[in-house]
Design an enzyme around this catalytic site. Structure first.
Site, PDB file in Angstrom:
ATOM      1  N   GLU A   1      41.804  45.467  16.629  1.00  9.90           N
ATOM      2  CA  GLU A   1      40.394  45.419  16.228  1.00  9.90           C
ATOM      3  C   GLU A   1      40.171  46.373  15.079  1.00  9.90           C
ATOM      4  O   GLU A   1      40.432  47.576  15.200  1.00  9.90           O
ATOM      5  CB  GLU A   1      39.513  45.908  17.388  1.00  9.90           C
ATOM      6  CG  GLU A   1      38.975  44.823  18.262  1.00  9.90           C
ATOM      7  CD  GLU A   1      38.025  45.381  19.312  1.00  9.90           C
ATOM      8  OE1 GLU A   1      37.346  46.402  19.055  1.00  9.90           O
ATOM      9  OE2 GLU A   1      37.993  44.816  20.399  1.00  9.90           O
TER      10      GLU A   1
ATOM     11  N   ASP B   1      27.848  53.133  19.511  1.00 12.16           N
ATOM     12  CA  ASP B   1      29.013  54.007  19.466  1.00 12.16           C
ATOM     13  C   ASP B   1      28.697  55.457  19.769  1.00 12.16           C
ATOM     14  O   ASP B   1      27.642  55.969  19.394  1.00 12.16           O
ATOM     15  CB  ASP B   1      29.689  53.901  18.095  1.00 12.16           C
ATOM     16  CG  ASP B   1      30.477  52.611  17.972  1.00 12.16           C
ATOM     17  OD1 ASP B   1      31.411  52.429  18.775  1.00 12.16           O
ATOM     18  OD2 ASP B   1      30.151  51.790  17.104  1.00 12.16           O
TER      19      ASP B   1
END
Ligand SMILES: Cc1ncc(COP(=O)(O)O)c(C=O)c1O
Lengths: 396, 266
Positions: free
Chosen positions: B47, B58
């Site tokens: 990824e 995040d």
């Protein structure tokens, strides 16, 4: 959730937030739908607005400003007279009641100027809820009085140092906190931004401003005003002021957004003028971004307008041309701040000072015998130190 | 069948190892080396993060990585160049992008997908684009036309009805978010992790890979007993952060970490 379902204003709005928040947003939406119809909830909200906030706020005729500007008659909708000194408390009380109803024991908020943080800390104290306020480290400095008040009220301030360390970063951090604590915590979003249903909920709680102003004005003058003006950061005081007038086609509506230092990217927060369609903090709206879709840092002398996005309903109202959004520079806002203070004996918030600048232009254009209402979104005590510092710099 | 799905069905591994890192941290050319190293030491799918200025899903480690990356002037040309270089190093390993929706939207969905595909990307993960939006439906259609996958996130809070609805427009694999909150290393996972993954496997006919919070070989080993794949981001990003200014040190630290995790989940 397609575009024809609630949550969109034309093409703007919707729910573009991390999946972890979806259930909470759906719970909030359905709870709110239920409470909106509940007589008991309405009564409780009205009780606190009347007996704690001090509503209805007066509609003051500004005789001296009217004379000074030499145009339309000027009226002020006095949100500065609310408890905690700004419109933010209308929404904080409403959402705290929802949180209480949902059984959430902890509330969190983001704040720029500190007014929403202060409002949330206040209702947190009053309802006995654990309260955490995210505030950009830069704003903790420039709005230090509010930061101190928030702590005194027993809330915890978590300064955010990422990025520009202002409202955008505080909002991201509050969303992250919510993702972690979503089962115990309600996030009291402070402006008409965020994923559905926040823009609608905040609008509904702030609509009291325009609803009162409209009926107060009508009662005294047996007609509607020719124009109304409010400042636009995320857009909560303005959408609250505008909402009741949107269908009154004869009422011209103006929004004042922060033109900052000038048109260069990074030097303003003029989302409705320079923004392009995009996705930020859970909503599709106009955003100040670069050619690659990275968000450009915003700037405004007023911490409460220092945000690169805007509530989706404003994006829509701008697109369909119902509201005329204009830019006001830092310097123009500062001049209006001083003018209103001296002429009318009211120290307005620096955010509100932007609205006064646009109001002066509009009042001149309208001419005499017309009427104009300005939403005086908050008082400027919090800004006195910053204004003195800026004046000192200017006079160097 | 999608390349990702057939990889899972090939029997090459019991549980896939899916590392993540942010492109451009500390610079684009180092990213190429990091990508190659990760591929050489046992990534089954890789990824690649396209940095976005406001990564709300995040935690601090990836936020800092994104901030470092954005100190370089962001450009899609650089993103695609680096992606292609990583892809050419080991074309058989599937590459997917993880990014937020705004940059893709701004680039233009078709243009973005064409260029991503040319660079070797075969799937997308977009944490702020829920499946029940018009944009997600458009994206799914456009991806399908290019034989690419849309990998959706499912969380401990996702309800049954939503999971069933989501299975219609997801492909490749499902990214199961192991815990509440944002990305970042964690010591513990929710107690019902195994049951949730079993339920998902029965409901959605796609491989279920677990991510958010995994960092140690032990954790990876444990979860790989019942998940079809293990996704690790923050822990890798921390290796880069701690050694990033010295490329060769970072490369050897990455090689060491990746091979340990791969060994733990075989
Ligand atoms: C007095 C005042 N007016 C306006 C604003 C801007 O917010 P909004 O655009 O949501 O009304 C703020 C925000 O802090 C404020 O404190």
């Amino acid at each position: 959730m397609g575009k024809n379902l609630p949550g969109y204003f034309g093409e703007f709005g919707g729910r573009y937030s991390p999946e972890i928040l979806t259930e909470a947003l759906e719970e909030l939406e359905s709870t709110y739908q239920k409470l909106k119809k509940s007589k008991k909830f309405k009564k409780e909200l009205e009780y606190y607005l009347r007996n704690y906030v001090g509503r209805p706020s007066p509609l003051t005729y500004a005789e001296r400003l009217t004379k000074q500007w030499g145009g339309a008659r000027i009226w002020l909708k006095r949100e500065d007279l609310n408890h905690t000194g700004a419109h933010k408390i209308n929404n904080a009380i409403g959402q705290a009641l929802i949180a209480k109803f949902m059984g959430k024991k902890r509330i969190i908020a983001e704040t720029g100027a500190g007014q929403h943080g202060l409002a949330t800390a206040t209702v947190g104290a009053m309802f006995g809820m654990e309260t955490v306020v995210y505030m950009g480290a830069v704003d903790v400095e420039r709005q230090n009085l509010n930061a101190k008040k928030i702590e005194m009220l027993g809330a915890k301030i978590l300064p955010v140092t990422a990025g520009e360390a202002t409202l955008k970063e505080a909002t991201s951090e509050a969303m992250r906190d919510w993702a972690l604590n979503v089962s115990t915590t309600h996030y009291i979003v402070g402006s008409a931004i965020g994923p559905h249903p926040f823009p609608t909920i905040v609008r509904d709680f702030q609509a009291v401003i325009g609803t009162e102003a409209r009926s107060q004005f009508k009662k005294q003058n047996k007609k509607l005003p020719s124009a109304i003006v409010a400042c636009v950061g995320g857009g909560s005081n303005s959408i609250g002021m505008f909402h009741a007038f949107l269908k009154d086609k004869q009422v011209a509506i103006y929004g004042a957004e922060a033109g900052g230092l000038g048109p260069k990217p990074g030097e303003h927060s003029a989302t409705l003028t320079y923004g392009k369609t995009g996705f930020l903090h859970g909503t599709k709206t106009l955003i100040i971004q670069d050619e690659s879709g990275q968000i450009v840092p915003a700037h405004s002398v007023s911490a409460g307008l220092d945000y690169p996005g805007v509530g989706p309903e404003h994006a829509h109202l701008s697109k369909i041309g119902r509201v005329d959004y204009r830019m006001v520079t830092d310097e123009q806002a500062l001049d209006s701040f001083l003018e209103v203070t001296r002429v009318e004996g009211i120290i307005p918030a620096l955010e509100t000072a932007h609205a006064f600048h646009v109001a002066r232009e509009v009042a001149k254009d309208l001419g005499k015998k017309k009427d104009l209402i300005i939403c005086l979104s908050g008082r400027g005590d919090k800004d006195v130190t910053e204004v003195l510092r800026l004046l000192g710099e200017k006079n160097k | 069948m999608s390349k990702i799905k057939s990889l899972f069905e090939s029997g090459k591994f019991k549980s896939a190892f899916i590392p993540y890192f942010t492109l451009g941290d500390p610079n684009y050319n180092d990213s190429i080396e990091f990508g190659k190293t990760i591929l050489d030491n046992g990534a089954d799918i890789l990824e690649l993060g396209i940095p976005f200025s406001d990564p709300v899903a995040d935690g601090p480690v990836i936020q800092r990585a994104v901030a470092r990356s954005l100190k370089n002037r962001f450009s899609f040309d650089e993103i695609f160049r680096v992606t292609k270089a990583i892809h050419d190093h080991k074309p058989e390993t599937p590459l997917v992008y993880l990014t937020y929706f705004n940059p893709i939207y701004h680039c233009g969905i078709s243009k973005f997908l064409d260029r991503a595909k040319e660079s070797g990307i075969i799937g997308l993960v977009i944490p702020d684009l829920p499946f029940d939006t018009d944009e997600s439906e458009t994206l799914f259609r456009e991806l399908k036309a290019r034989d690419m996958d849309l990998i959706h996130l499912v969380t401990p809070a996702s309800e049954k009805k939503r999971i069933q609805a989501l299975s219609k427009t997801s492909s490749g694999f499902i990214y199961y978010v192991t815990s509440f909150g944002v990305t970042g290393e964690r010591r513990e996972f929710s107690v019902d992790l195994q049951e949730r993954i079993r339920f998902l496997k029965e409901t959605i006919r796609l491989p279920i890979c677990a991510g958010f919070g995994i960092s140690t070989p032990d954790q990876a080993n444990q979860i790989s007993q019942y998940a079809d794949g293990i996704i690790i981001g923050s822990a890798i990003q921390r290796v880069i952060e701690e050694n990033g200014t010295d490329r060769s040190k970072a490369v050897s630290a990455l090689a060491d970490y990746i091979s340990k995790i791969r060994a733990a989940i075989s």
